[in-house]
Design a protein around this motif. Sequence first.
Motif, short mmCIF file in Angstrom:
data_model
loop_
_atom_site.label_atom_id
_atom_site.label_comp_id
_atom_site.label_asym_id
_atom_site.label_seq_id
_atom_site.Cartn_x
_atom_site.Cartn_y
_atom_site.Cartn_z
N GLY A 1 40.56 117.74 -28.28
CA GLY A 1 39.81 118.57 -27.36
C GLY A 1 39.09 117.73 -26.32
O GLY A 1 39.50 116.60 -26.03
N VAL A 2 38.02 118.29 -25.75
CA VAL A 2 37.21 117.56 -24.77
C VAL A 2 35.74 117.88 -25.02
O VAL A 2 35.39 118.96 -25.50
N VAL A 3 34.88 116.92 -24.68
CA VAL A 3 33.44 117.15 -24.74
C VAL A 3 32.84 116.72 -23.42
O VAL A 3 33.39 115.88 -22.70
N THR A 4 31.72 117.30 -23.07
CA THR A 4 31.02 116.97 -21.83
C THR A 4 29.95 115.93 -22.12
O THR A 4 29.08 116.14 -22.96
N LEU A 5 30.04 114.80 -21.41
CA LEU A 5 29.06 113.73 -21.55
C LEU A 5 28.36 113.50 -20.23
O LEU A 5 28.81 113.96 -19.18
N ILE A 6 27.25 112.77 -20.28
CA ILE A 6 26.51 112.41 -19.06
C ILE A 6 26.77 110.94 -18.76
O ILE A 6 26.57 110.07 -19.62
N CYS A 7 27.23 110.66 -17.55
CA CYS A 7 27.55 109.29 -17.15
C CYS A 7 26.30 108.42 -17.16
O CYS A 7 25.26 108.80 -16.61
N ASP A 8 26.40 107.25 -17.79
CA ASP A 8 25.28 106.32 -17.86
C ASP A 8 24.90 105.78 -16.48
O ASP A 8 23.76 105.36 -16.27
N ARG A 9 25.83 105.78 -15.54
CA ARG A 9 25.58 105.20 -14.22
C ARG A 9 25.12 106.25 -13.21
O ARG A 9 24.12 106.08 -12.52
N SER A 10 25.88 107.34 -13.11
CA SER A 10 25.56 108.34 -12.08
C SER A 10 24.72 109.50 -12.59
O SER A 10 24.20 110.28 -11.81
N LEU A 11 24.62 109.61 -13.93
CA LEU A 11 23.91 110.72 -14.59
C LEU A 11 24.57 112.06 -14.30
O LEU A 11 23.96 113.11 -14.47
N GLU A 12 25.84 112.02 -13.88
CA GLU A 12 26.60 113.23 -13.64
C GLU A 12 27.45 113.56 -14.88
O GLU A 12 27.93 112.65 -15.56
N PRO A 13 27.63 114.85 -15.17
CA PRO A 13 28.46 115.22 -16.32
C PRO A 13 29.94 114.96 -16.07
O PRO A 13 30.41 115.02 -14.93
N PHE A 14 30.67 114.66 -17.12
CA PHE A 14 32.12 114.51 -17.02
C PHE A 14 32.74 114.85 -18.37
O PHE A 14 32.06 114.85 -19.39
N GLU A 15 34.03 115.18 -18.35
CA GLU A 15 34.72 115.55 -19.58
C GLU A 15 35.43 114.34 -20.18
O GLU A 15 36.14 113.61 -19.47
N GLU A 16 35.20 114.12 -21.46
CA GLU A 16 35.83 113.02 -22.19
C GLU A 16 36.79 113.60 -23.23
O GLU A 16 36.39 114.41 -24.07
N PRO A 17 38.07 113.22 -23.18
CA PRO A 17 39.01 113.75 -24.17
C PRO A 17 38.74 113.15 -25.55
O PRO A 17 38.29 112.01 -25.68
N ILE A 18 39.01 113.93 -26.60
CA ILE A 18 38.88 113.43 -27.96
C ILE A 18 40.18 113.70 -28.72
O ILE A 18 40.82 114.73 -28.53
N ASP A 19 40.56 112.74 -29.53
CA ASP A 19 41.77 112.87 -30.36
C ASP A 19 41.55 111.96 -31.55
O ASP A 19 41.69 110.74 -31.46
N THR A 20 41.17 112.53 -32.67
CA THR A 20 40.81 111.73 -33.83
C THR A 20 41.58 112.12 -35.08
O THR A 20 41.98 113.27 -35.25
N ASN A 21 41.81 111.14 -35.93
CA ASN A 21 42.37 111.35 -37.26
C ASN A 21 41.45 110.68 -38.25
O ASN A 21 41.28 109.45 -38.21
N GLU A 22 40.82 111.46 -39.10
CA GLU A 22 39.86 110.89 -40.04
C GLU A 22 40.02 111.53 -41.42
O GLU A 22 40.73 112.53 -41.59
N ARG A 23 39.29 110.97 -42.39
CA ARG A 23 39.44 111.43 -43.76
C ARG A 23 38.11 111.39 -44.50
O ARG A 23 37.26 110.54 -44.26
N ILE A 24 37.95 112.34 -45.42
CA ILE A 24 36.81 112.36 -46.34
C ILE A 24 37.36 112.58 -47.75
O ILE A 24 38.25 113.40 -47.96
N ILE A 25 36.81 111.83 -48.72
CA ILE A 25 37.17 111.99 -50.12
C ILE A 25 35.97 112.55 -50.87
O ILE A 25 34.86 112.01 -50.78
N LEU A 26 36.17 113.65 -51.56
CA LEU A 26 35.12 114.27 -52.38
C LEU A 26 35.53 114.15 -53.84
O LEU A 26 36.48 114.79 -54.29
N LYS A 27 34.82 113.30 -54.58
CA LYS A 27 35.13 113.09 -56.00
C LYS A 27 34.24 113.99 -56.85
O LYS A 27 33.04 114.08 -56.62
N PHE A 28 34.84 114.63 -57.83
CA PHE A 28 34.08 115.51 -58.70
C PHE A 28 33.22 114.71 -59.68
O PHE A 28 33.67 113.72 -60.26
N GLY A 29 31.95 115.17 -59.83
CA GLY A 29 31.04 114.50 -60.76
C GLY A 29 30.00 115.48 -61.26
O GLY A 29 30.17 116.70 -61.13
#
Length: 204
Positions: free
Chosen positions: A84-112
């Motif tokens: 997807g995309v998220v809106t961030l604020i540029c550190d230099r111009s302080l103007e908003p811009f869209e940054e694409p995101i594409d992630t593959n991540e994992r979480i392990i939940l162990k029973f206890g």
Amino acid sequence: MHSFFIKPKDTTFAILLTEKVKELSKYNIDIYGLEDKQYEYDMESGDAFFQELEQDLIEQGHFKTHIVLNKSATMIQLNFHTEGVVTLICDRSLEPFEEPIDTNERIILKFGDHDEELTEEIEIINRNTTRINVARYLFDFIALSLPIKKIHPSLRTEEDETDLLDEEDGILVYSSDTSEDDVEEEEEKIDPRWEALKKLKGDH
């Protein structure tokens, strides 16, 4: 079921709380009674997702997440693919811009017999847990995927582009097939990106 005891004059606040619970409940996954096999879920999120979380890193964005849940007798493995995309604020111009995101991540939940975070990727959950909410995992993965330097594309220099590529090279992509031995090894590893996110959360 969430109950809120609020005075009549706080009706608006009560409505806001109800909406917040309703929005975040979209990310609930019922795990009670699941057989030991693979399940798949698709979730779509918009601005409300970011606005209902207690954070000020991202105010706007939209994304889709495909979740593959693998359940065994001893653990649940969740693999997230988010685009997807998220809106961030540029550190230099302080103007908003869209940054694409594409992630593959994992979480392990162990029973206890209790709840405990072992590493940033592995948690122990009470074996009697009937439902998990993945909203915080989704946000953490998106936050970790963002560039350290938030620079509008039109202002990026060659050096900025190189830095962004270096950051992307550090993103970890995991196999969807993990054994218990692999989980034990992962418990010994800590991704430094998670430490940065913890500091970010600690500032709020």
